[in-house]
Each structure stands twice: as structure tokens, then as C-alpha cells.
Design an enzyme around this catalytic site. Structure first.
Site, PDB file in Angstrom:
ATOM      1  N   THR A 163     -68.282  12.610  46.842  1.00 29.82           N
ATOM      2  CA  THR A 163     -66.924  12.455  46.297  1.00 29.82           C
ATOM      3  C   THR A 163     -66.929  11.574  45.059  1.00 29.82           C
ATOM      4  OG1 THR A 163     -65.798  12.839  48.407  1.00 29.82           O
ATOM      5  CG2 THR A 163     -64.627  11.522  46.774  1.00 29.82           C
ATOM      6  N   CYS A 198     -54.933  23.139  54.466  1.00 29.11           N
ATOM      7  CA  CYS A 198     -54.554  22.804  53.091  1.00 29.11           C
ATOM      8  C   CYS A 198     -53.247  22.017  53.091  1.00 29.11           C
ATOM      9  CB  CYS A 198     -54.410  24.085  52.283  1.00 29.11           C
ATOM     10  SG  CYS A 198     -54.041  23.812  50.563  1.00 29.11           S
TER      11      CYS A 198
END
Length: 410
Positions: free
Chosen positions: A69, A325
Site C-alpha cells: 500500500t 465495494c
């Protein structure tokens, strides 16, 4: 049976053994000049060489980070911030609809600063169109960021050709290879990659450590400022033990890569073949040909994925489903939405990701457990007609709208 190695992988005992001295007697700060510090610095440099060899890079092109990340954020934000210093900043970035949130949310953040992001669509197998990529390039395009392989469906993008297109237009190519490194050959030179992100805990190394490859000649502003560690690219006292662990994991992955690919493919193909043959209305998400050797991603009509995961866990099988999502409006995986799969169907997905601890001898138990669980869940599902043994959810499924198709932005 742990079948969720794409989420994280168990640390290799050899990796742990390599780390332990740097958690105990070799505890020095690598920035100091006495013996303990020198030992730490040497250990870091050795790990840098080990990571570089895994991706065919030079050791001075490797910078250690806290994980994939951070590496993704550094690649994209540092490229963008450099433009803000210029008189006529270029503010266009190209990525895809199926990237990891570390890329998508970073791009979304940059939109607040006036950057224009093109999110390339994918086909039903999760592959981008090279023609659409080239057509999306503009005079103000500064970066193309396309993942090497997808973390959900395992589809491998045509990375070499993407790099060729980027370089033809003088654009930097960043590749999130967190899921690919150590699973398939990754060669930054041969595949025309300028910046690459990788992570330790995906290759049986420790969590909280990763690296970013930055090709010589590609300039990225420092992402974290401070004492100038990591050649002033990423300041902060180095996590020596974790860096050593990443280096050892990279070495093991490189030495065992060919055997690991054969091992994983054998198990992957057996699970796919037996499950699709036995269970009606079972589909493979993603490409069958351009696919990670350790990734199985199946979809079962009339089944709710979270229930499937919990039931399999009760049988001793740890797996995953498509990541949500947006939980508030019950949208499914942004990756499966990009493939054109409706929310109700995408919720019936199962991801099995294979590691060295899995065995071909486990396949029959796994398939039996999936078969039994899917049968039970269909028997209580309002989307499955038990009299005709057919999926009837399409009678109630609303058409995908723009919100579904673009849930990668949520």
C-alpha cells in the site's frame, strides 16, 4: 486447510529464523557507526540484493517500505507531486477499474488536486485493451499504473506490452505486482517496468514490510521526510528484522519459483476441473489462460458468498470471497462489476489462493466440502428453484446501472 494466501501467507520457518537475531542480540540501529549498527546495515544491504534478484533489478533500485500500500501511494503521489512544482503541471494518470484500493483510492484522492484520472475498462476476463490504453494517452499523461495481476480473480495483464506503449510515449509505467512477485516470473527489465510495488507477507514473509523498485533515471520525490534513510527516498529508522525477513522470503521464492508454479497449477487446475464438473451453474471468474497459478476464483449461482465462507470455515477450510465495494447499498466486488457480473451473482463468489502448505491430496476434501455447502445454501436460497434445480435470480435481478459499473470509485 488455509486457502487464503492472497490475503496473507504464513511466515516461512526459515524466514523467522533469519529474523530472530535482529529481534534479539543484533538490535542495532543501521544509522550508527559502531559494530551493532554496521551489522544491521550489512543485513539491510544483503536483503536489498535478495529482493533485487527476485525481480531482476539492481540493488540500488530497491527502497524498503511498510508494504504494498505504501509503495503504491509513493509511486503515484510522488509522481503527481513532482508535477505541482512545475510551471505547467501535467495532471493526467491512466489506471484501470480493477486495481487494488491502494491505487484506486490514491487516484481518487489526487482528483481533489485537479488531476484527471482515466479508469480503463476490462473485458469479461479482466484484461485491458491495449488499443484503448494507447488511445487514452494524452499530451499531459504522466503515469500509467496497471497491476501485474489482480488480487481477486488472478488475471495477469499484458505487462510487457503495456510498458512498451508507455515508453513509446515517454510515460512512466508503474506496476502493482504485490500478487505476482514470487508466484510468477517478474522481470522489470524484460517487462518494461519503471516502478514496481511488492509486499513481504504475500510471499511467506513478515507483515509490515514491502519494497518499491524505482528504475534508474526515474525520479521520485521523497515520500516520507526525516533523517534521510533509504537514500533519502523513505526516511525513518529501518525495521531491520522485517527487512531481513523480506530478503530471505525473496531468496526462497526465487530458488523455488519453478517448483512452486507447478505445485500451485496442479492444485488450481484440479479444483477448477472437479468443481465445475460436479456443481451445476459454477463459473470461473477471470481468464483461464492468463491467470496466476495459485488463484481459483469461482462463482456459484444462487449462493451468498459470506455464508459460503463461514460454512467452509466450519469444515476447516479458510478462504475468501469478493471484497465488498460498498456495503451500504449491497454492491458486490468492484472487480466483478467491471467484468459485467451483476451484484447478486458476484456475491456468490469464492476465492481459493494456494500456498506451499497445500497439497494435491487435499483437493477431494475441498471439492466435497464446496459441493455439500453449495447444495445446502441453494436449498434455502430464494434465488434457487429446488424443484427444477435452476437459478431463478435473474427474474429479480435489476439491470446494472452506472453506479454498479463504477463502484470502483466508491
Amino acid at each position: 486447510m488455509y486457502m487464503d494466501n492472497s490475503a496473507t501467507s504464513p511466515i516461512n520457518p526459515e524466514v523467522l529464523d533469519a529474523m530472530l537475531p535482529y529481534l534479539k542480540e543484533e538490535y542495532g540501529n543501521a544509522s550508527t557507526l559502531y559494530t551493532l549498527g554496521i551489522h544491521a546495515k550489512r543485513a539491510i544491504n544483503n536483503a536489498r540484493i535478495q529482493v533485487a534478484k527476485l525481480i531482476n533489478a539492481q540493488d540500488d533500485e530497491i527502497t524498503f517500505t511498510s508494504g504494498g500500500t505504501e509503495s503504491d501511494n509513493m509511486a503515484i503521489k510522488s509522481t503527481a507531486l513532482a508535477q505541482l512544482k512545475t510551471d505547467n503541471p501535467k495532471k493526467h494518470i491512466i489506471t484501470t477499474q480493477i486495481e487494488h484500493p491502494a491505487v484506486l483510492n490514491t487516484c481518487k484522492y489526487l482528483e481533489e488536486f485537479g488531476f484527471d484520472i482515466t479508469y480503463l475498462p476490462v473485458n469479461e476476463e479482466g484484461l485491458i485493451s491495449l488499443d484503448e490504453l494507447e488511445n487514452a494517452i494524452r499530451d499531459d499523461t504522466i503515469l500509467i499504473s496497471v497491476m501485474h495481476s489482480n488480487n481477486e480473480i488472478g488475471t495477469i495483464q499484458p505487462v510487457k506490452q503495456i510498458g512498451e506503449i508507455a515508453h513509446k510515449h515517454g510515460i512512466v509505467f508503474h506496476c502493482d505486482a504485490v500478487q505476482s512477485v514470487g508466484k510468477v516470473p517478474v522481470d522489470v527489465e524484460a517487462q518494461n517496468i519503471d516502478i514496481l510495488s511488492l509486499s513481504g507477507h504475500k510471499i511467506n514473509g513478515p507483515k509490515g514490510i514491502g519494497a518499491i523498485y524505482i528504475k534508474k533515471g526515474v525520479k521520485l520525490d521523497p515520500y516520507i521526510h526525516g533523517g534521510g534513510q533509504e537514500n533519502s527516498k523513505r526516511s525513518g529508522t529501518e525495521n531491520v528484522a522485517a527487512i531481513v525477513g523480506l530478503g530471505k522470503a525473496a531468496q526462497i521464492a526465487q530458488e523455488n519459483l519453478d517448483d512452486a508454479i507447478k505445485h500451485n497449477q496442479q492444485i488450481r487446475d484440479a479444483i477448477i476441473e472437479k468443481t465445475t464438473a460436479r456443481i451445476k451453474d459454477t463459473y470461473v471468474n477471470g481468464s483461464l489462460d492468463e491467470r496466476l497459478p495459485n488463484n481459483v476464483h469461482l462463482r456459484f449461482s444462487g449462493v451468498e458468498g459470506e455464508s459460503l465462507i463461514l460454512k467452509l470455515a466450519q469444515k476447516g477450510i479458510y478462504a475468501a470471497t469478493g471484497s465488498a465495494c460498498s456495503t451500504h447499498n449491497l454492491q458486490g466486488s468492484h472487480v466483478l462489476a467491471a467484468l459485467g457480473i451483476t451484484p447478486a451473482l458476484s456475491h456468490g463468489s469464492l476465492r481459493l489462493s494456494i500456498g506451499p502448505e497445500n497439497s494435491i491430496d487435499d483437493v477431494d476434501y475441498i471439492v466435497d466440502a464446496i459441493d455439500e455447502t453449495v447444495g445446502y445454501l441453494r436449498s434455502i436460497s430464494p434465488l434457487w428453484d429446488n424443484k427444477t434445480d435452476e437459478y431463478i435470480g435473474d427474474r429479480f435481478e435489476r439491470p446494472m446501472d452506472e453506479e454498479d459499473e463504477h463502484c470502483y470509485l466508491e
